[in-house]
Design an enzyme around this catalytic site. Structure first.
Site, short mmCIF file in Angstrom:
data_model
loop_
_atom_site.label_atom_id
_atom_site.label_comp_id
_atom_site.label_asym_id
_atom_site.label_seq_id
_atom_site.Cartn_x
_atom_site.Cartn_y
_atom_site.Cartn_z
N CYS A 132 0.72 -1.17 0.06
CA CYS A 132 0.04 0.06 0.16
C CYS A 132 0.79 1.15 -0.05
O CYS A 132 1.42 1.64 1.02
CB CYS A 132 -0.92 0.11 1.33
SG CYS A 132 -2.02 1.49 1.16
N CYS A 135 -0.54 4.16 1.81
CA CYS A 135 -0.42 3.98 3.41
C CYS A 135 0.94 4.37 3.89
O CYS A 135 1.07 4.92 4.88
CB CYS A 135 -0.86 2.68 3.99
SG CYS A 135 -2.04 1.91 3.13
N ASP A 136 2.13 3.82 2.97
CA ASP A 136 3.48 3.84 3.86
C ASP A 136 4.40 4.66 3.05
O ASP A 136 5.43 4.73 3.32
CB ASP A 136 3.87 2.41 3.52
CG ASP A 136 3.09 1.26 4.45
OD1 ASP A 136 2.50 1.85 5.70
OD2 ASP A 136 2.91 0.25 3.95
#
Ligand code: NAP
Length: 306
Positions: A132, A135-136
């Site tokens: 992701c 997300c990261d």
């Protein structure tokens, strides 16, 4: 006890279906899974779910949906469905622990990101190996990362990661991308992105954190090691349909087949979200699909009672 509807899955699709079904007084049973909440449980901030001006954390959004469904009377069990049996007048859903019966079922089991299955992937999963980018990505400011894949997700992730990383290697196993031209052009025109074609990842290496990846060029059979701080996998998703045991019509990729995103090949069994939708895969589209499925179930049950 025979229920009106069982919902399998507890991501945005399943829980939205539960909210609508519960408000319609269908008293749904949600078979939420042992690890409930779906992919949003492993994301941080979600900025594009309408209604949250400043964004909302993924787990908080899922908790809210769960509480909202329960508030209207949805019953939830944290079990994994292992089988769905379609009888003439009822549907049976088996879990490891129990067996439940209902008139109808909504399948909302979602999809999981595909993995490479190479050495080092498990060891660093969630600690340098991510599925992701949104997300990261922010963890990789001024770092070097690799994005694996050749579809729209890989293009999108690589382009997105250039916001943070100083260098992004886009690694694809073939010489042509399957992504759409506009996404390819955006990635290829980005000076921070370097593409390695015909290249396969053989190993993810490091001591306590990812430090390099071992690459294999499938044209000249050469091997090399590339220093990276993070690896982002964008190699597609696998729909969670293994428990259906070939009873319901699936696409070649294993997604549940549906002409309208709601009805399946079996009367009384409906579908919602990423387990059917390989294209949009957004929380909001899954939630919309859950709403549609619950409304269709309601109509179907009314007909049944006529
Ligand atoms: P995808 O289109 O299925 O592409 C997956 C890519 O990963 C392919 O290039 C594939 O290589 C590669 N791959 C698969 N297994 C691999 C493995 N074991 N090792 C190395 N590479 C592997 O998946 P996606 O990019 O996630 O897109 C899914 C759908 O969502 C598509 O319909 C896409 O258009 C849509 N999408 C749209 C947007 C957008 O419009 N903004 C953004 C993201 C996704 P091969 O090409 O060699 O098979």
């Amino acid at each position: 006890m025979k229920r009106k509807v069982i919902i399998i899955g507890s991501g945005p699709a399943g829980l939205t279906a539960a909210i609508y079904a519960a408000r319609a007084d269908l008293k749904p049973l949600v078979i939420a899974g042992i690890t409930w909440g779906g992919q949003l449980m492993s994301t941080t901030e979600i900025e594009n779910f309408p209604g949250f001006i400043e964004g909302i954390e993924g787990p908080e959004l899922m908790n809210n949906m769960m509480e909202q469904a329960k508030r209207f009377g949805a019953e939830v069990v944290f079990e994994n469905a292992t089988q769905v049996i379609n009888n003439k007048n009822s549907r049976i859903v088996k879990t490891y622990e129990n067996e439940y019966e209902a008139d109808s079922v909504i399948l909302a089991t979602g999809a999981t990101p595909r993995r490479l299955n190479v050495e080092g992937e498990d060891k660093f999963y969630g600690r340098g190996v991510s599925t992701c980018a949104t997300c990261d990505g922010a963890f990789y400011k001024e770092k070097t990362v690799a994005v694996i894949g050749g579809g729209d997700s890989a293009m999108e992730d690589a382009t997105f990661l250039t916001r943070f990383a100083k260098r992004v290697y886009l690694i694809h196993r073939r010489a042509e991308f399957r992504a759409s031209p506009i996404m390819i052009n955006r990635a290829l025109n980005n000076p921070k992105i370097e593409v390695l074609y015909n290249t396969e990842v053989r190993e993810i290496e490091g001591e306590n954190k990812v430090s390099s990846i071992k690459l294999f060029n499938n044209q000249d059979n050469s091997e090399k090691s590339l220093e990276v701080d993070g690896v982002f996998l964008a190699i597609g998703h696998i729909p969670v349909t293994d428990f259906l045991e070939n009873q319901i019509a699936l696409t070649d990729e294993g997604y549940i087949k549906s002409d309208d995103g709601v009805h399946t090949s079996m009367d009384g069994i409906f579908v919602a979200g990423d387990v059917e939708d390989h294209k949009y895969r957004q929380a909001i589209t899954a939630a919309g699909a859950g709403c549609k499925a619950a409304l269709e179930v309601q109509k179907w049950l009314e007909k049944l009672e006529d």
